[in-house]
Design an enzyme around this catalytic site. Structure first.
Site, PDB file in Angstrom:
ATOM      1  N   ASP A   1       0.876  -1.164   0.000  1.00 22.96           N
ATOM      2  CA  ASP A   1       0.000   0.000   0.000  1.00 22.96           C
ATOM      3  C   ASP A   1       0.916   1.217   0.000  1.00 22.96           C
ATOM      4  O   ASP A   1       1.619   1.474   0.974  1.00 22.96           O
ATOM      5  CB  ASP A   1      -0.896  -0.022   1.243  1.00 22.96           C
ATOM      6  CG  ASP A   1      -1.832   1.180   1.324  1.00 22.96           C
ATOM      7  OD1 ASP A   1      -1.664   2.128   0.535  1.00 22.96           O
ATOM      8  OD2 ASP A   1      -2.715   1.181   2.196  1.00 22.96           O
TER       9      ASP A   1
ATOM     10  N   SER B   1      -0.858  10.985 -16.795  1.00 24.40           N
ATOM     11  CA  SER B   1      -2.144  11.197 -17.461  1.00 24.40           C
ATOM     12  C   SER B   1      -2.046  12.440 -18.320  1.00 24.40           C
ATOM     13  O   SER B   1      -1.235  13.342 -18.056  1.00 24.40           O
ATOM     14  CB  SER B   1      -3.235  11.380 -16.396  1.00 24.40           C
ATOM     15  OG  SER B   1      -4.432  11.855 -16.970  1.00 24.40           O
TER      16      SER B   1
ATOM     17  N   TYR C   1      -7.388  16.150  -9.205  1.00 26.93           N
ATOM     18  CA  TYR C   1      -6.646  15.087  -9.885  1.00 26.93           C
ATOM     19  C   TYR C   1      -5.570  15.690 -10.786  1.00 26.93           C
ATOM     20  O   TYR C   1      -4.407  15.263 -10.763  1.00 26.93           O
ATOM     21  CB  TYR C   1      -7.611  14.231 -10.703  1.00 26.93           C
ATOM     22  CG  TYR C   1      -6.928  13.192 -11.562  1.00 26.93           C
ATOM     23  CD1 TYR C   1      -6.385  12.041 -10.998  1.00 26.93           C
ATOM     24  CD2 TYR C   1      -6.842  13.347 -12.943  1.00 26.93           C
ATOM     25  CE1 TYR C   1      -5.775  11.086 -11.782  1.00 26.93           C
ATOM     26  CE2 TYR C   1      -6.226  12.401 -13.733  1.00 26.93           C
ATOM     27  CZ  TYR C   1      -5.687  11.268 -13.148  1.00 26.93           C
ATOM     28  OH  TYR C   1      -5.075  10.320 -13.940  1.00 26.93           O
TER      29      TYR C   1
ATOM     30  N   LYS D   1      -1.423  15.368 -10.708  1.00 33.38           N
ATOM     31  CA  LYS D   1      -0.644  14.862 -11.839  1.00 33.38           C
ATOM     32  C   LYS D   1       0.330  15.920 -12.361  1.00 33.38           C
ATOM     33  O   LYS D   1       1.424  15.591 -12.815  1.00 33.38           O
ATOM     34  CB  LYS D   1      -1.589  14.387 -12.957  1.00 33.38           C
ATOM     35  CG  LYS D   1      -2.315  13.094 -12.613  1.00 33.38           C
ATOM     36  CD  LYS D   1      -1.324  11.944 -12.396  1.00 33.38           C
ATOM     37  CE  LYS D   1      -2.021  10.644 -12.101  1.00 33.38           C
ATOM     38  NZ  LYS D   1      -1.088   9.513 -11.957  1.00 33.38           N
TER      39      LYS D   1
END
Length: 317
Positions: free
Chosen positions: A71, A163, A176, A180
């Protein structure tokens, strides 16, 4: 005198998020390589989910595959994974492929990390911190754990799943994209320092991919009570964005195998590039740089692409 073949030295690869999607597919492809030249440490948050990976390989492959619990948000879990490798140091790290779930509201879990799809006003600090904990800090601490050994060997490569949201802002994905963008800066900065050590950093920038992302995505419900305090115009824009996003996945999402090929080429390349964009950006976005000349053209083009032209307030002189 009978000649004996010298066994090929294996390339050790550690991959995060191998319970599904791109991580699972990449682990299978490398562990099943006909030349048996890879030893894959396939990590996942919940080892019980490793059965699908083993089934794809037809059973356990002790010479080419080992499952590890990891994790990336838990330093103790990371330290335990390093110990379980018994002194074997990865030649290749493949990071950012994530199956870590967060209890925070609206997170989406995909192979490019943890997302947060909602109007910014509705994003709690807890939810925002959860995104950065996985996408930025989780990746950074995993690199920290293995980088010293790579430097000592003066060899290695690090592939990070990023991304197109790390290159361009996307509506209702502000947190998000922020994570990124941070990841892109971290890796680009690190690539400069690692150049003398013969360690190659590669960012694989994915667009929509046919994984369980849209099916499993937890996001703000446009009809839910949590958005009732939001202004009506933003609520309508959000509904339209969700419709646009669903259609985009239907029309333009790549198959997992297409994305896997980009990772495989980066692993095999003598000098892999810093950035690989797996998706073909829709026009007119492909012709625009988000930063130039002043960003206004990109903002206008993205708005028109998602919401249609003529919807924005008139620009002031």
């Amino acid at each position: 005198m009978e000649r004996t073949s010298v066994p090929m030295e294996k390339t050790t690869v550690l991959i995060t998020g191998c319970s599904s999607g791109i991580g699972l597919g990449l682990a299978v492809r490398l562990a099943a390589d006909a030349t048996r030249r890879f030893k894959v440490f396939a990590t996942m948050r919940d080892l019980a989910k490793g059965e699908q990976l083993l089934e794809r390989l037809g059973g356990r492959c002790p010479d080419t595959l080992e499952l590890l619990q990891l994790d990336v948000t838990d330093p103790h879990s990371l330290a335990a994974a390093v110990r379980c490798m018994r002194g074997q140091h990865p030649d290749v790290l493949v990071l950012g492929l994530c199956d870590t779930c967060s209890p925070a509201p609206y997170p989406t879990v995909c192979n490019a990390g943890v997302g947060l799809m909602a109007p910014l006003e509705m994003c709690s600090e807890q939810a925002m911190r959860a995104v950065f904990e996985v996408n930025v800090f989780g990746t950074a601490r995993t690199i920290q754990a293995f980088l010293p050994a790579m430097k000592r060997r003066r060899a290695g490569r690090i592939l990070v799943s990023s991304s197109i949201g790390g290159l361009q802002g996307v509506p209702f994905n502000a947190v998000y994209c922020a994570s990124k963008f941070a990841l892109e800066g971290l890796c680009e900065s690190l690539a400069i320092v690692l150049r003398p050590f013969n360690i190659h950093m590669t960012l694989v920038e994915c667009g929509p991919v046919h994984t369980a992302f849209m099916d499993n995505a937890r996001r703000a419900d446009p009809e839910g009570h949590e958005l009732r305090a939001l202004d009506a115009e933003t609520q309508q824009l959000y509904r339209r964005y969700l419709q646009h996003c669903a259609q985009l996945f239907l029309d333009a999402a790549q198959e997992v195998d297409e994305v896997l090929q980009v990772f495989l080429e980066a692993i095999a390349a003598p000098r892999p590039p810093l950035r690989c964009i797996t998706a073909r950006l829709p026009a007119p976005l492909a012709r625009l740089r988000p930063g130039g000349p002043d960003g206004a053209d990109y903002v206008r083009a993205m708005h028109d692409f998602v919401f249609g032209p003529g919807e924005a307030a008139e620009e002031q002189p």
